[in-house]
Scaffold this motif. Structure first.
Motif, PDB file in Angstrom:
ATOM      1  N   GLU A  25       0.835  -1.199   0.000  1.00 29.17           N
ATOM      2  CA  GLU A  25       0.000   0.000   0.000  1.00 29.17           C
ATOM      3  C   GLU A  25       0.877   1.259   0.000  1.00 29.17           C
ATOM      4  O   GLU A  25       0.642   2.196  -0.776  1.00 29.17           O
ATOM      5  CB  GLU A  25      -0.896  -0.020   1.240  1.00 29.17           C
ATOM      6  N   GLN A  26       1.902   1.272   0.843  1.00 29.55           N
ATOM      7  CA  GLN A  26       2.797   2.424   0.924  1.00 29.55           C
ATOM      8  C   GLN A  26       3.606   2.583  -0.363  1.00 29.55           C
ATOM      9  O   GLN A  26       3.780   3.697  -0.864  1.00 29.55           O
ATOM     10  CB  GLN A  26       3.744   2.275   2.126  1.00 29.55           C
ATOM     11  N   MET A  27       4.077   1.466  -0.919  1.00 27.65           N
ATOM     12  CA  MET A  27       4.874   1.515  -2.147  1.00 27.65           C
ATOM     13  C   MET A  27       4.049   2.069  -3.312  1.00 27.65           C
ATOM     14  O   MET A  27       4.546   2.869  -4.106  1.00 27.65           O
ATOM     15  CB  MET A  27       5.411   0.125  -2.493  1.00 27.65           C
ATOM     16  N   GLU A  28       2.793   1.617  -3.420  1.00 34.10           N
ATOM     17  CA  GLU A  28       1.937   2.097  -4.502  1.00 34.10           C
ATOM     18  C   GLU A  28       1.647   3.587  -4.348  1.00 34.10           C
ATOM     19  O   GLU A  28       1.640   4.324  -5.338  1.00 34.10           O
ATOM     20  CB  GLU A  28       0.633   1.300  -4.543  1.00 34.10           C
ATOM     21  N   LYS A  29       1.442   4.031  -3.120  1.00 33.00           N
ATOM     22  CA  LYS A  29       1.198   5.449  -2.869  1.00 33.00           C
ATOM     23  C   LYS A  29       2.426   6.277  -3.265  1.00 33.00           C
ATOM     24  O   LYS A  29       2.300   7.296  -3.957  1.00 33.00           O
ATOM     25  CB  LYS A  29       0.869   5.643  -1.390  1.00 33.00           C
ATOM     26  N   ASP A  30       3.606   5.828  -2.848  1.00 36.95           N
ATOM     27  CA  ASP A  30       4.848   6.535  -3.191  1.00 36.95           C
ATOM     28  C   ASP A  30       5.082   6.538  -4.698  1.00 36.95           C
ATOM     29  O   ASP A  30       5.519   7.538  -5.267  1.00 36.95           O
ATOM     30  CB  ASP A  30       6.045   5.889  -2.490  1.00 36.95           C
ATOM     31  N   TYR A  31       4.785   5.407  -5.339  1.00 41.74           N
ATOM     32  CA  TYR A  31       4.978   5.291  -6.792  1.00 41.74           C
ATOM     33  C   TYR A  31       4.076   6.278  -7.537  1.00 41.74           C
ATOM     34  O   TYR A  31       4.532   6.987  -8.432  1.00 41.74           O
ATOM     35  CB  TYR A  31       4.689   3.861  -7.244  1.00 41.74           C
ATOM     36  N   ARG A  32       2.802   6.321  -7.149  1.00 41.98           N
ATOM     37  CA  ARG A  32       1.873   7.254  -7.814  1.00 41.98           C
ATOM     38  C   ARG A  32       2.344   8.692  -7.654  1.00 41.98           C
ATOM     39  O   ARG A  32       2.300   9.474  -8.601  1.00 41.98           O
ATOM     40  CB  ARG A  32       0.457   7.081  -7.253  1.00 41.98           C
ATOM     41  N   GLN A  33       2.813   9.044  -6.457  1.00 41.81           N
ATOM     42  CA  GLN A  33       3.291  10.402  -6.210  1.00 41.81           C
ATOM     43  C   GLN A  33       4.526  10.698  -7.058  1.00 41.81           C
ATOM     44  O   GLN A  33       4.660  11.792  -7.607  1.00 41.81           O
ATOM     45  CB  GLN A  33       3.602  10.588  -4.720  1.00 41.81           C
ATOM     46  N   LEU A  34       5.418   9.716  -7.175  1.00 38.62           N
ATOM     47  CA  LEU A  34       6.628   9.892  -7.978  1.00 38.62           C
ATOM     48  C   LEU A  34       6.282  10.130  -9.446  1.00 38.62           C
ATOM     49  O   LEU A  34       6.861  11.000 -10.101  1.00 38.62           O
ATOM     50  CB  LEU A  34       7.533   8.665  -7.842  1.00 38.62           C
ATOM     51  N   VAL A  35       5.324   9.380  -9.969  1.00 35.11           N
ATOM     52  CA  VAL A  35       4.916   9.534 -11.367  1.00 35.11           C
ATOM     53  C   VAL A  35       4.299  10.914 -11.592  1.00 35.11           C
ATOM     54  O   VAL A  35       4.588  11.582 -12.593  1.00 35.11           O
ATOM     55  CB  VAL A  35       3.936   8.407 -11.778  1.00 35.11           C
ATOM     56  N   ILE A  36       3.485  11.351 -10.643  1.00 36.15           N
ATOM     57  CA  ILE A  36       2.877  12.680 -10.762  1.00 36.15           C
ATOM     58  C   ILE A  36       3.958  13.758 -10.751  1.00 36.15           C
ATOM     59  O   ILE A  36       3.957  14.675 -11.576  1.00 36.15           O
ATOM     60  CB  ILE A  36       1.845  12.919  -9.638  1.00 36.15           C
ATOM     61  N   ASN A  37       4.893  13.632  -9.802  1.00 39.45           N
ATOM     62  CA  ASN A  37       5.981  14.605  -9.729  1.00 39.45           C
ATOM     63  C   ASN A  37       6.817  14.594 -11.001  1.00 39.45           C
ATOM     64  O   ASN A  37       7.257  15.648 -11.470  1.00 39.45           O
ATOM     65  CB  ASN A  37       6.879  14.321  -8.522  1.00 39.45           C
ATOM     66  N   HIS A  38       7.026  13.422 -11.557  1.00 33.47           N
ATOM     67  CA  HIS A  38       7.829  13.300 -12.773  1.00 33.47           C
ATOM     68  C   HIS A  38       7.124  13.950 -13.967  1.00 33.47           C
ATOM     69  O   HIS A  38       7.777  14.511 -14.850  1.00 33.47           O
ATOM     70  CB  HIS A  38       8.127  11.835 -13.060  1.00 33.47           C
ATOM     71  N   SER A  39       5.816  13.874 -14.003  1.00 34.62           N
ATOM     72  CA  SER A  39       5.091  14.489 -15.122  1.00 34.62           C
ATOM     73  C   SER A  39       5.150  16.019 -15.043  1.00 34.62           C
ATOM     74  O   SER A  39       5.107  16.690 -16.061  1.00 34.62           O
ATOM     75  CB  SER A  39       3.650  13.997 -15.158  1.00 34.62           C
ATOM     76  N   VAL A  40       5.252  16.553 -13.825  1.00 34.36           N
ATOM     77  CA  VAL A  40       5.331  18.002 -13.658  1.00 34.36           C
ATOM     78  C   VAL A  40       6.747  18.500 -13.938  1.00 34.36           C
ATOM     79  O   VAL A  40       6.948  19.429 -14.705  1.00 34.36           O
ATOM     80  CB  VAL A  40       4.881  18.405 -12.233  1.00 34.36           C
ATOM     81  N   SER A  41       7.712  17.884 -13.275  1.00 35.60           N
ATOM     82  CA  SER A  41       9.112  18.238 -13.516  1.00 35.60           C
ATOM     83  C   SER A  41       9.942  16.957 -13.421  1.00 35.60           C
ATOM     84  O   SER A  41       9.714  16.146 -12.518  1.00 35.60           O
ATOM     85  CB  SER A  41       9.602  19.253 -12.489  1.00 35.60           C
ATOM     86  N   PRO A  42      10.861  16.746 -14.328  1.00 36.03           N
ATOM     87  CA  PRO A  42      11.617  15.492 -14.371  1.00 36.03           C
ATOM     88  C   PRO A  42      12.306  15.168 -13.040  1.00 36.03           C
ATOM     89  O   PRO A  42      12.837  16.040 -12.372  1.00 36.03           O
ATOM     90  CB  PRO A  42      12.660  15.732 -15.460  1.00 36.03           C
ATOM     91  N   VAL A  43      12.264  13.903 -12.683  1.00 36.90           N
ATOM     92  CA  VAL A  43      12.891  13.421 -11.458  1.00 36.90           C
ATOM     93  C   VAL A  43      14.390  13.284 -11.723  1.00 36.90           C
ATOM     94  O   VAL A  43      14.816  13.097 -12.866  1.00 36.90           O
ATOM     95  CB  VAL A  43      12.310  12.043 -11.064  1.00 36.90           C
ATOM     96  N   ASP A  44      15.201  13.385 -10.657  1.00 35.54           N
ATOM     97  CA  ASP A  44      16.654  13.259 -10.804  1.00 35.54           C
ATOM     98  C   ASP A  44      17.040  11.921 -11.422  1.00 35.54           C
ATOM     99  O   ASP A  44      17.919  11.850 -12.265  1.00 35.54           O
ATOM    100  CB  ASP A  44      17.349  13.391  -9.443  1.00 35.54           C
TER     101      ASP A  44
END
Length: 71
Positions: A25-44
């Protein structure tokens, strides 16, 4: 630079079923947030998205295997 944290199969098998569900549950939540952040500005490190997705798949696979072994 620290080494990426990838869950090994042995680590996953040691965890209880409830721990796996909680972690999933925690991993999926973190993953979704990472994808959203990546769509706004590229992740390192965009490879982290792939690693996280594969870790989620490993946990789901183990949960499914345990479910089938119960039957």
């Amino acid at each position: 630079m620290s080494k990426p944290t990838v869950m090994k199969k042995a680590e996953i098998k040691e965890l209880s079923t409830q721990d796996l569900r909680d972690r999933l549950e925690q991993m999926e939540k973190d993953y979704r947030q990472l994808v959203i952040n990546h769509s706004v500005s590229p992740v390192d490190n965009p490879a982290k998205i792939t690693r996280d997705r594969r870790d989620i798949a490993r946990v789901k696979t183990e949960l499914r295997a345990r479910e089938l072994n119960k039957q």
